[in-house]
Design a protein around this motif. Structure first.
Motif, PDB file in Angstrom:
ATOM      1  N   GLN A  81       0.847  -1.233   0.110  1.00 13.16           N
ATOM      2  CA  GLN A  81       0.029   0.061   0.157  1.00 13.16           C
ATOM      3  C   GLN A  81       0.991   1.278   0.004  1.00 13.16           C
ATOM      4  N   VAL A  82       0.756   2.095  -1.058  1.00 15.10           N
ATOM      5  CA  VAL A  82       1.526   3.319  -1.017  1.00 15.10           C
ATOM      6  C   VAL A  82       0.494   4.598  -1.121  1.00 15.10           C
ATOM      7  N   VAL A  83       1.051   5.554  -0.247  1.00 10.07           N
ATOM      8  CA  VAL A  83       0.049   6.643  -0.256  1.00 10.07           C
ATOM      9  C   VAL A  83       0.904   7.884  -0.739  1.00 10.07           C
ATOM     10  N   LEU A  84       0.405   8.450  -1.682  1.00  8.92           N
ATOM     11  CA  LEU A  84       1.127   9.905  -1.989  1.00  8.92           C
ATOM     12  C   LEU A  84       0.403  10.899  -1.341  1.00  8.92           C
ATOM     13  N   LEU A  85       0.902  11.556  -0.315  1.00  7.24           N
ATOM     14  CA  LEU A  85       0.080  12.656   0.310  1.00  7.24           C
ATOM     15  C   LEU A  85       0.437  13.970  -0.696  1.00  7.24           C
ATOM     16  N   ALA A  86      -0.849  14.771  -0.756  1.00 12.12           N
ATOM     17  CA  ALA A  86      -0.712  15.693  -1.534  1.00 12.12           C
ATOM     18  C   ALA A  86      -0.080  15.690  -3.021  1.00 12.12           C
ATOM     19  N   ALA A  87      -0.607  14.495  -3.524  1.00  5.61           N
ATOM     20  CA  ALA A  87       0.080  14.015  -4.700  1.00  5.61           C
ATOM     21  C   ALA A  87       0.398  14.701  -5.863  1.00  5.61           C
ATOM     22  N   GLY A  88      -0.569  15.947  -6.081  1.00  9.17           N
ATOM     23  CA  GLY A  88      -0.240  16.933  -7.293  1.00  9.17           C
ATOM     24  C   GLY A  88      -0.474  16.033  -8.570  1.00  9.17           C
ATOM     25  N   LEU A  89       0.496  16.334  -9.303  1.00  6.93           N
ATOM     26  CA  LEU A  89       0.783  15.745 -10.477  1.00  6.93           C
ATOM     27  C   LEU A  89       1.844  14.496 -10.880  1.00  6.93           C
ATOM     28  N   ASP A  90       1.835  13.955 -10.005  1.00  9.55           N
ATOM     29  CA  ASP A  90       2.700  12.699  -9.270  1.00  9.55           C
ATOM     30  C   ASP A  90       2.151  11.545 -10.572  1.00  9.55           C
ATOM     31  N   THR A  91       3.038  10.858 -10.989  1.00 12.54           N
ATOM     32  CA  THR A  91       2.464  10.055 -12.225  1.00 12.54           C
ATOM     33  C   THR A  91       3.244   8.638 -11.907  1.00 12.54           C
ATOM     34  N   ARG A  92       3.625   8.500 -10.367  1.00  9.43           N
ATOM     35  CA  ARG A  92       4.278   6.975 -10.362  1.00  9.43           C
ATOM     36  C   ARG A  92       3.522   6.121 -10.316  1.00  9.43           C
ATOM     37  N   ALA A  93       2.228   5.872 -10.184  1.00  4.98           N
ATOM     38  CA  ALA A  93       1.413   4.814 -10.362  1.00  4.98           C
ATOM     39  C   ALA A  93       1.287   4.260 -11.953  1.00  4.98           C
ATOM     40  N   LEU A  94       1.393   5.255 -12.840  1.00  2.00           N
ATOM     41  CA  LEU A  94       1.577   5.043 -14.165  1.00  2.00           C
ATOM     42  C   LEU A  94       3.008   4.740 -14.680  1.00  2.00           C
ATOM     43  N   ARG A  95       3.862   5.089 -13.928  1.00  2.00           N
ATOM     44  CA  ARG A  95       5.141   4.973 -14.708  1.00  2.00           C
ATOM     45  C   ARG A  95       6.278   3.987 -14.036  1.00  2.00           C
ATOM     46  N   LEU A  96       6.118   3.706 -12.656  1.00  2.00           N
ATOM     47  CA  LEU A  96       6.830   2.800 -12.068  1.00  2.00           C
ATOM     48  C   LEU A  96       6.366   1.355 -11.962  1.00  2.00           C
ATOM     49  N   ALA A  97       7.377   0.477 -12.280  1.00  2.00           N
ATOM     50  CA  ALA A  97       7.254  -1.116 -12.197  1.00  2.00           C
ATOM     51  C   ALA A  97       6.813  -1.664 -10.855  1.00  2.00           C
ATOM     52  N   TRP A  98       5.872  -1.485 -10.301  1.00  2.00           N
ATOM     53  CA  TRP A  98       5.121  -1.898  -8.955  1.00  2.00           C
ATOM     54  C   TRP A  98       5.174  -3.390  -8.984  1.00  2.00           C
ATOM     55  N   PRO A  99       5.502  -4.004  -8.044  1.00  2.00           N
ATOM     56  CA  PRO A  99       4.995  -5.532  -7.714  1.00  2.00           C
ATOM     57  C   PRO A  99       3.567  -5.822  -7.789  1.00  2.00           C
ATOM     58  N   ASP A 100       3.137  -7.024  -8.021  1.00  2.00           N
ATOM     59  CA  ASP A 100       2.006  -7.573  -8.190  1.00  2.00           C
ATOM     60  C   ASP A 100       1.334  -7.251  -6.910  1.00  2.00           C
ATOM     61  N   GLY A 101       0.028  -6.718  -6.772  1.00  2.00           N
ATOM     62  CA  GLY A 101      -0.651  -6.714  -5.657  1.00  2.00           C
ATOM     63  C   GLY A 101      -0.379  -5.241  -5.120  1.00  2.00           C
ATOM     64  N   THR A 102       0.314  -4.465  -5.748  1.00  2.00           N
ATOM     65  CA  THR A 102       0.548  -2.791  -5.137  1.00  2.00           C
ATOM     66  C   THR A 102      -0.704  -1.998  -5.409  1.00  2.00           C
ATOM     67  N   THR A 103      -1.140  -1.324  -4.134  1.00  2.00           N
ATOM     68  CA  THR A 103      -2.098  -0.250  -4.436  1.00  2.00           C
ATOM     69  C   THR A 103      -1.745   1.076  -4.223  1.00  2.00           C
ATOM     70  N   VAL A 104      -1.815   2.231  -5.071  1.00  2.00           N
ATOM     71  CA  VAL A 104      -1.144   3.342  -4.837  1.00  2.00           C
ATOM     72  C   VAL A 104      -2.456   4.328  -4.486  1.00  2.00           C
ATOM     73  N   PHE A 105      -2.346   4.954  -3.475  1.00  3.11           N
ATOM     74  CA  PHE A 105      -3.662   6.240  -3.273  1.00  3.11           C
ATOM     75  C   PHE A 105      -3.087   7.496  -3.380  1.00  3.11           C
ATOM     76  N   GLU A 106      -3.539   8.069  -4.310  1.00  5.35           N
ATOM     77  CA  GLU A 106      -3.215   9.710  -4.680  1.00  5.35           C
ATOM     78  C   GLU A 106      -4.155  10.530  -3.765  1.00  5.35           C
TER      79      GLU A 106
END
Length: 257
Positions: A81-106
């Motif tokens: 579980q990854v939480v981006l506080l005040a995520a703004g225009l962060d695109t890590r959910a789209l561009r990083l190679a996350w392990p299977d089962g990862t949830t990114v909260f923006e």
């Protein structure tokens, strides 16, 4: 400028996106963000770097690469579980190679997320991506839990560029709230400042970051941006935010004081 472009603190995210776009064009780039230039284009702007912003652009590149590495290491260590506080225009959910089962909260304000969704429409994420409308000055943990965050499983938190825009009391409440919803093994990465040189910032750290984090239940390490620049093979510009603090921490102890 389009009608839905972020304003206020959210507008700084557009400048940061521009810096990420410029870094992505370099042959020796530290990361690749193929979406950053789209945000600038969406408001009718162009990606260019004025000489007065060279130092700040360098800092953004260094911290972006550092936090990319920190979040991926946290995910591989079990923080799915990854939480981006005040995520703004962060695109890590789209561009990083996350392990299977990862949830990114923006998590961010509604106008920022609405603009972001418009620009990123049709772009598939590389994880389970969830946007959460909330204000960090209010009950944001409840909003995350409502979106599916499990507070009994390790969480990787990122506060990349927001703390200096909160008052000192607001920062203390935020770090306290993080402790309350972070089980042992959770990770935290943040950027802050030791002194205010820009006038628009509302708070700075009044003590060294490792001790400050320890008081709030985190075992932290401070990272010098000059040292990180050397690690990444980058020359430090003559001017830049050398006062900035990048820190990483693990939730592995109770507060020390």
């Amino acid at each position: 400028m389009t009608a839905d472009a972020p304003t206020g603190v959210g507008a700084t995210a557009l400048a940061v996106a521009g810096f990420r776009a410029l870094e992505s064009e370099r042959a020796d780039r530290l990361f690749e963000d193929p979406f950053a230039a789209d945000f600038v284009a969406a408001i009718g702007g162009t990606v260019a770097l004025e000489p007065k912003w060279v130092g700040l652009a360098h800092h953004v590149s260094i911290r972006t690469r550092f936090f990319d590495d920190q979040l991926l290491e946290a995910a591989e260590a079990g923080c799915r579980q990854v939480v981006l506080l005040a995520a703004g225009l962060d695109t890590r959910a789209l561009r990083l190679a996350w392990p299977d089962g990862t949830t990114v909260f923006e998590l961010d304000l509604p106008d920022v997320l609405a603009f972001k969704e418009r620009v990123l429409a049709g772009r598939p994420p590389r994880c389970d991506r969830r946007t959460v409308v909330a204000d960090l000055r209010e009950d944001w943990p409840a909003a995350l839990v409502a979106a599916g965050l499990r507070v009994d499983e390790p969480i990787a938190w990122l506060a990349e560029g927001i703390l200096v825009y909160l008052t000192g009391d607001e920062v203390e409440r935020l770090i306290g709230a993080l402790r309350g919803v972070s089980p042992m093994g959770s990770r935290l990465a943040l950027a802050h400042s030791l002194r205010n040189t820009r006038g628009v910032w509302r708070s700075t750290l009044t003590e060294e970051p490792v001790g400050w984090l320890a008081r709030h239940g985190w075992h932290g390490v401070a990272h010098d941006t000059v040292g990180l620049s050397e690690r990444y093979g980058r020359r430090v510009p003559g001017s830049g935010p050398s006062h900035a603090v990048l820190a990483s921490a693990v939730r592995a102890q109770e507060p020390t004081g």
